[in-house]
Motif scaffolding. Structure first.
Motif, PDB file in Angstrom:
ATOM      1  N   ILE A 621       0.869  -1.854  -0.065  1.00 42.73           N
ATOM      2  CA  ILE A 621       0.066   0.104   0.278  1.00 42.73           C
ATOM      3  C   ILE A 621       1.187   1.515  -0.263  1.00 42.73           C
ATOM      4  O   ILE A 621       0.149   2.301  -0.295  1.00 42.73           O
ATOM      5  CB  ILE A 621      -0.464  -0.176   1.485  1.00 42.73           C
ATOM      6  CG1 ILE A 621      -2.112   0.482   0.977  1.00 42.73           C
ATOM      7  CG2 ILE A 621      -0.288   0.597   2.452  1.00 42.73           C
ATOM      8  CD1 ILE A 621      -3.266   0.502   1.603  1.00 42.73           C
ATOM      9  N   PHE A 622       2.200   0.761   0.805  1.00 42.11           N
ATOM     10  CA  PHE A 622       3.121   2.201   1.176  1.00 42.11           C
ATOM     11  C   PHE A 622       3.540   2.709  -0.974  1.00 42.11           C
ATOM     12  O   PHE A 622       3.930   3.345  -1.108  1.00 42.11           O
ATOM     13  CB  PHE A 622       4.332   2.261   1.307  1.00 42.11           C
ATOM     14  CG  PHE A 622       3.767   2.293   2.556  1.00 42.11           C
ATOM     15  CD1 PHE A 622       2.530   2.567   3.233  1.00 42.11           C
ATOM     16  CD2 PHE A 622       4.430   1.227   3.990  1.00 42.11           C
ATOM     17  CE1 PHE A 622       1.910   2.902   4.743  1.00 42.11           C
ATOM     18  CE2 PHE A 622       3.708   1.324   5.086  1.00 42.11           C
ATOM     19  CZ  PHE A 622       2.586   2.455   5.546  1.00 42.11           C
ATOM     20  N   GLU A 634       4.344   6.417   3.282  1.00 46.23           N
ATOM     21  CA  GLU A 634       3.477   6.582   4.482  1.00 46.23           C
ATOM     22  C   GLU A 634       3.010   7.993   4.721  1.00 46.23           C
ATOM     23  O   GLU A 634       1.443   7.666   5.510  1.00 46.23           O
ATOM     24  CB  GLU A 634       4.576   6.370   6.054  1.00 46.23           C
ATOM     25  CG  GLU A 634       5.446   4.474   5.663  1.00 46.23           C
ATOM     26  CD  GLU A 634       6.063   5.008   6.047  1.00 46.23           C
ATOM     27  OE1 GLU A 634       6.340   5.312   8.043  1.00 46.23           O
ATOM     28  OE2 GLU A 634       6.639   3.200   7.046  1.00 46.23           O
ATOM     29  N   PHE A 637      -0.490   8.302   3.081  1.00 41.58           N
ATOM     30  CA  PHE A 637      -1.303   6.639   3.542  1.00 41.58           C
ATOM     31  C   PHE A 637      -1.764   7.637   4.760  1.00 41.58           C
ATOM     32  O   PHE A 637      -3.252   7.599   5.083  1.00 41.58           O
ATOM     33  CB  PHE A 637      -0.799   5.533   4.008  1.00 41.58           C
ATOM     34  CG  PHE A 637      -1.240   4.446   4.119  1.00 41.58           C
ATOM     35  CD1 PHE A 637      -2.571   3.788   3.722  1.00 41.58           C
ATOM     36  CD2 PHE A 637      -1.167   3.945   5.543  1.00 41.58           C
ATOM     37  CE1 PHE A 637      -3.440   3.323   4.036  1.00 41.58           C
ATOM     38  CE2 PHE A 637      -2.069   3.011   6.579  1.00 41.58           C
ATOM     39  CZ  PHE A 637      -2.576   2.508   5.439  1.00 41.58           C
ATOM     40  N   ILE A 656      -9.266   5.022   0.259  1.00 42.76           N
ATOM     41  CA  ILE A 656      -8.277   4.682   0.219  1.00 42.76           C
ATOM     42  C   ILE A 656      -7.697   3.821  -1.410  1.00 42.76           C
ATOM     43  O   ILE A 656      -6.525   4.412  -2.064  1.00 42.76           O
ATOM     44  CB  ILE A 656      -7.876   3.457   0.959  1.00 42.76           C
ATOM     45  CG1 ILE A 656      -7.361   4.318   2.650  1.00 42.76           C
ATOM     46  CG2 ILE A 656      -6.117   3.400   0.963  1.00 42.76           C
ATOM     47  CD1 ILE A 656      -7.430   3.284   3.518  1.00 42.76           C
ATOM     48  N   LEU A 660      -5.161   5.672  -4.648  1.00 43.45           N
ATOM     49  CA  LEU A 660      -4.073   5.298  -4.386  1.00 43.45           C
ATOM     50  C   LEU A 660      -4.235   5.161  -6.882  1.00 43.45           C
ATOM     51  O   LEU A 660      -3.188   5.491  -6.599  1.00 43.45           O
ATOM     52  CB  LEU A 660      -3.937   3.801  -4.526  1.00 43.45           C
ATOM     53  CG  LEU A 660      -3.697   3.094  -3.049  1.00 43.45           C
ATOM     54  CD1 LEU A 660      -3.630   2.726  -2.121  1.00 43.45           C
ATOM     55  CD2 LEU A 660      -2.277   3.703  -2.601  1.00 43.45           C
TER      56      LEU A 660
END
Length: 681
Positions: A621-622, A634, A637, A656, A660
């Protein structure tokens, strides 16, 4: 083309040139004897009479009246000739500077058509008289002060309106102060005026044609060099051609004087300048064609010598640089010997077109030697350099064309062979493609099947009494290297265990590792009380079984009755506990799984409150990148989860994912993404 064919072409060119350019029957006509030329029996039709032989010669005198041999001892000089090669017949010797009178008597027949004279280009100022009447002039012979030289260097065709039957007198007053070779260099021709004029126009047309042809050849080869700069031979040949484009118009019929404001000093400068440059470019041209046969010392010597003579030409006046011609002519003998050495060596080494080049150069040098000897009055001939140039440049253009044609044919052959190989290879590739397509279909089918298997082992996480849940599993390929697990620890208590592991590698490799992790984890997950103890047992099991399997992992226990969170993290990214807009990080409590046995892992405990959100995720996800190669990271996020803290877990996940996708743009995800969000009620 076979060698014998272009040798035949060269022979025909030489033969036709010689038969067309030789002076028609002039060599069998009578010559002057003791200042008298008797041609009373000559029919001038198609005949031109050279006024060669013994002329009366008066050194340092400009006479208009002449005595008979009975009244005065006459001195005779053979004409044409430079007067420095003559004897004065007096006590004083002949020198470069001075004046002179040349006189002859010509006995003409009766009833002739209009006669004329062709006066050749002269480097000496003169005035020509026929029966006491001035008929031609070039420069001021009678100027006493300053330099004396001609105004132009071009032939003249003059009409003899005062010609009569019987005896006619012709005499020239000549003067010189700066040119080192004064006097008659060429022959005055007597003939029918119309025929002389016609021949002059014909020769003028030939010079224009030759100049234009060389200009086109030069531009053509210059264009070839621009398009193909690795072949410098075309550049040097172009420069050689263009150099002679400037030389030809100031020689022969001197076509430059017909169209340009030309004068003698300028045309002489151009004549010498192009003469020096031509030999320099010829040397560079031969060197570029046959570099392996060239000698570096001689190549540098040629450039240095030509530069030296050009320097003299530019820095010194005409009276000095014209005296250096004899030294450059000696140098040309050395240069020609070197050029022949290169060409003979090239023939021995069987270089392309070397024989044709040698023949063309040999014929050109013969014409050049003829002109040098003729200019120096060593032989009685006529100018042949134009013919030699035509032969040489025609041959070189042909030989260069032959080289390009050979290269083109080679390229064409290679292209055909390449096309055949491409067709053959294409056919083979199509066959291989069919096999690979079939194989890819099988692989894709297997991957789809593997995806179903992997998805089947991932548990469904329904919302429970006490918390809501949202799950995102986004593998980079059909199968991924992330795995997660969820189960209730005790049926009677509200205690739940969550696990996420991130294997090294992606795709099939990562998927195989996750299957192994799943297998080992399933055997022990229900029998160990705390996350840290479970992590230690899992590490020992992986090290003993697989030796070189490594992955990060986080195990989290949620006790809804006690409102606590207990976790252990093996090298996994910091997980997040979000309370309102405040973030608490769940830091690592040990290294990644698989490094070595007997690693101690610790657990950390956090108190929970209603509405707390717990974010459990992998590092994919990073590791999302945009077009500028910037990482989502981070910070982005954390800001994103703060923005959506008031949403439900499912809406948080959607928010989220939208962030992205917007960040990465057209780029693809570069890692597997797993995200579980719990929200306490």
């Amino acid at each position: 083309m076979n060698k014998k064919y272009y040798l035949l072409i060269l022979f025909l060119l030489v033969y036709s040139g010689l038969t067309n350019c030789k002076p028609d029957d002039t060599i069998i006509l009578p010559k002057m004897n003791m200042g008298i030329l008797d041609i009373e029996e000559i029919d001038f039709t198609n005949k031109k009479i050279p006024l060669v032989g013994e002329w009366e010669f008066y050194w340092n005198e400009l006479r208009n009246e002449f005595k008979s041999p009975q009244d005065e001892k006459l001195h005779y000089a053979h004409i044409p000739n430079h007067w420095i090669d003559l004897e004065s017949g007096k006590d004083t010797s002949v020198s470069i500077e001075g004046v002179a009178t040349f006189k002859a008597s010509i006995l003409l027949p009766n009833n002739q058509e209009k006669l004329g004279l062709r006066i050749p280009p002269m480097d000496t100022a003169f005035t020509l008289y026929w029966n006491g009447e001035e008929i031609a002039r070039n420069g001021n012979v009678y100027e006493k002060d300053g330099e004396t030289y001609p105004e132009y260097y071009a032939p003249q065709i003059v009409s003899l309106n005062s010609a009569k039957e019987g005896k006619n007198e012709i005499y020239l007053h000549m003067a010189n102060s700066i040119y080192p070779r004064p006097g008659f260099r060429d022959t005055i021709i007597l003939g029918l005026y119309d025929e002389l004029e016609y021949e002059f126009r014909q020769n003028l047309s030939v010079d224009v044609f030759l100049t234009g042809g060389l200009f086109i050849i030069g531009l053509y080869h210059l264009g070839l060099w621009v398009l193909r700069r690795n072949d410098v031979s075309t550049l040097y040949f172009a420069l050689l051609s263009l150099t002679l484009v400037f030389r030809i118009p100031v020689q022969g019929e001197a076509v430059a004087y017909q169209f340009l404001p030309m004068f003698w000093k300028l045309s002489t400068f151009i004549e010498y300048f192009t003469f020096y440059f031509a030999y320099g470019f010829l040397g560079l041209f031969i060197k570029s064609l046959y570099p392996k046969e060239s000698i570096r010392f001689f190549d540098q010597f040629i450039i240095g010598s030509v530069s030296f003579f050009i320097g003299i030409l530019v820095l010194f006046p005409l009276s000095i640089y014209t005296r250096t011609l004899i030294f450059f002519e000696i140098l040309t003998v050395i240069l020609c010997s070197y050029y022949f050495y290169i060409l003979i060596k090239a023939i021995i080494n069987k270089r392309q077109s070397s024989i044709g080049f040698l023949i063309a150069l040999f014929l050109f040098l013969l014409t050049y030697i003829n002109d040098v000897l003729y200019t120096s009055r060593v032989i009685d001939s006529f100018y042949m350099t134009g013919l030699g140039l035509f032969i040489f440049f025609f041959a070189q253009a042909f030989l260069l064309s032959k080289r390009f044609a050979t290269a083109f044919n080679t390229a064409e052959t290679l292209t055909l062979e390449l096309d055949a190989k491409v067709r053959e290879r294409t056919k083979a590739l199509e066959s291989e493609k069919e096999k690979s397509d079939k194989l890819l279909k099988n692989i894709q089918r297997d991957l789809n099947y593997s995806k179903k298997i992997q998805n089947s082992i991932l548990p469904k996480i329904p919302s429970q009494k006490g918390f809501k849940v949202g799950v995102l599993y986004e593998p980079m390929n059909e199968v991924g290297g992330d795995i997660y697990d969820f189960f209730k620890l005790n049926k009677d208590k509200n205690k739940y265990r969550f696990m996420i592991a991130d294997a090294t590698g992606h795709g099939v490799q990562g998927a195989l590792v996750t299957m192994a992790i799943k297998s080992e984890y399933e055997n022990i997950k229900k029998f160990i009380r705390t996350p840290s103890e479970l992590m230690e047992v899992l590490n020992i099991s992986i090290v003993n079984t697989y030796k070189t399997m490594y992955f990060s992992c986080v195990i989290i226990d949620i006790d809804l009755d006690k409102k606590t969170l207990e976790y252990s993290s093996a090298g996994h990214p910091e997980q997040v506990l979000l309370r309102g807009s405040d973030i608490k990080c769940l830091y690592k409590t040990g290294p990644i799984i698989g490094l070595k046995q007997n690693i101690e892992y610790t657990s950390q405990v956090f108190e929970l409150k209603n509405k707390d959100s717990i974010y459990i995720f992998s590092d994919g996800i990073f590791e999302v990148f945009n077009d500028k190669s910037e990482e989502f990271g981070e910070k982005n996020f954390y800001e994103t989860i703060k923005e959506s803290h008031h949403h439900s877990p499912r809406k948080k996940i959607n928010h989220i994912m939208e962030a992205l996708k917007q960040f990465k743009g057209s780029n693809k995800f570069e890692d597997d993404i797993t995200l579980i969000i719990l929200e306490l009620e």
